[in-house]
Design an enzyme around this catalytic site. Structure first.
Site, short mmCIF file in Angstrom:
data_model
loop_
_atom_site.label_atom_id
_atom_site.label_comp_id
_atom_site.label_asym_id
_atom_site.label_seq_id
_atom_site.Cartn_x
_atom_site.Cartn_y
_atom_site.Cartn_z
N TYR A 30 0.85 -1.18 0.02
CA TYR A 30 -0.02 0.03 -0.07
C TYR A 30 0.75 1.31 -0.02
CZ TYR A 30 0.58 -1.30 4.99
OH TYR A 30 1.10 -1.60 6.26
N ASP A 33 1.35 3.63 -3.43
CA ASP A 33 0.37 4.55 -3.82
C ASP A 33 -0.22 5.59 -2.74
OD1 ASP A 33 0.34 3.79 -6.42
OD2 ASP A 33 -0.69 2.19 -6.19
N HIS A 34 0.23 5.34 -1.44
CA HIS A 34 -0.19 6.26 -0.50
C HIS A 34 0.87 6.44 0.58
CE1 HIS A 34 -3.03 6.64 3.17
NE2 HIS A 34 -3.89 6.68 2.23
N PHE A 35 1.23 7.76 0.20
CA PHE A 35 1.33 8.68 -0.75
C PHE A 35 2.74 8.79 -1.56
CE2 PHE A 35 -2.30 10.16 1.55
CZ PHE A 35 -3.40 10.26 0.84
N ILE A 40 2.35 6.94 3.95
CA ILE A 40 1.73 6.73 5.40
C ILE A 40 0.65 5.35 5.23
CG2 ILE A 40 1.79 9.17 6.10
CD1 ILE A 40 -1.12 9.19 5.48
#
Length: 172
Positions: A30, A33-35, A40
């Site tokens: 994750y 793409d986050h961020f 985070i």
């Protein structure tokens, strides 16, 4: 489960509370793409980690003869970012339990700072309800066995203190 978000059970007192750990690694899917530029951990995955900890506590407390299913999240609050390299400590405490339902308070912390908190409500389905529930209970038991391999040693060494004066409990 797609994401296993509990790495180790540090303490578990059946019917009362548990403390688990998630080592947050930069290799987690994750974070791609986050961020971008400031990774985070998504708040929904912090809540998922709380749910997994609570389900382990409730299932172990019932001798893995029931499958806890999350039915409601109440008053969830995200209070602090969780980033790669952090150690997320999750404390869950049973607030209320009946034969077919339970309420658990969850507190997720990084270095003593609250990252998230929520009240989680569960429906407890007996393993005997059907074969798929029975298999799910068996998988939960196997998951518990892997995560608690050092539990006896940790408890004997008193490495994970209980909430007490000056410490925030999951209900606090």
């Amino acid at each position: 489960m797609r994401f296993l978000l509990v790495d180790r059970i540090l303490r578990l007192e059946e019917g009362r509370e548990a403390v688990v750990r998630k080592n947050v690694s930069s290799s987690e899917d994750y974070f791609a793409d986050h961020f971008e530029g400031r990774p985070i951990m998504p708040g929904c995955l912090i809540l998922e980690a709380c749910d997994q900890a609570a389900r382990l506590l409730l299932a172990k407390s019932a001798g893995f003869r029931c499958l806890p299913g999350l039915v409601r999240v109440v008053n969830a609050k995200m209070q602090h970012f969780v980033q790669p390299g952090d150690v997320l400590e999750i404390r869950v405490a049973v607030v209320r339990q009946e034969a077919d339902a339970a309420e658990v308070r969850a507190l997720a912390m990084v270095e003593g700072r609250t990252a998230a908190r929520a009240s989680l409500h569960y429906r407890l389905v007996p393993a005997s309800a059907d074969t798929s529930t029975g298999r799910a209970c068996a998988r939960m038991h196997a998951f518990y066995e892997v995560l608690s391999t050092d539990l006896g040693r940790l408890t004997a060494d008193h490495r994970v203190p209980s909430a007490g004066p000056g410490r925030e409990a999951a209900g606090g």
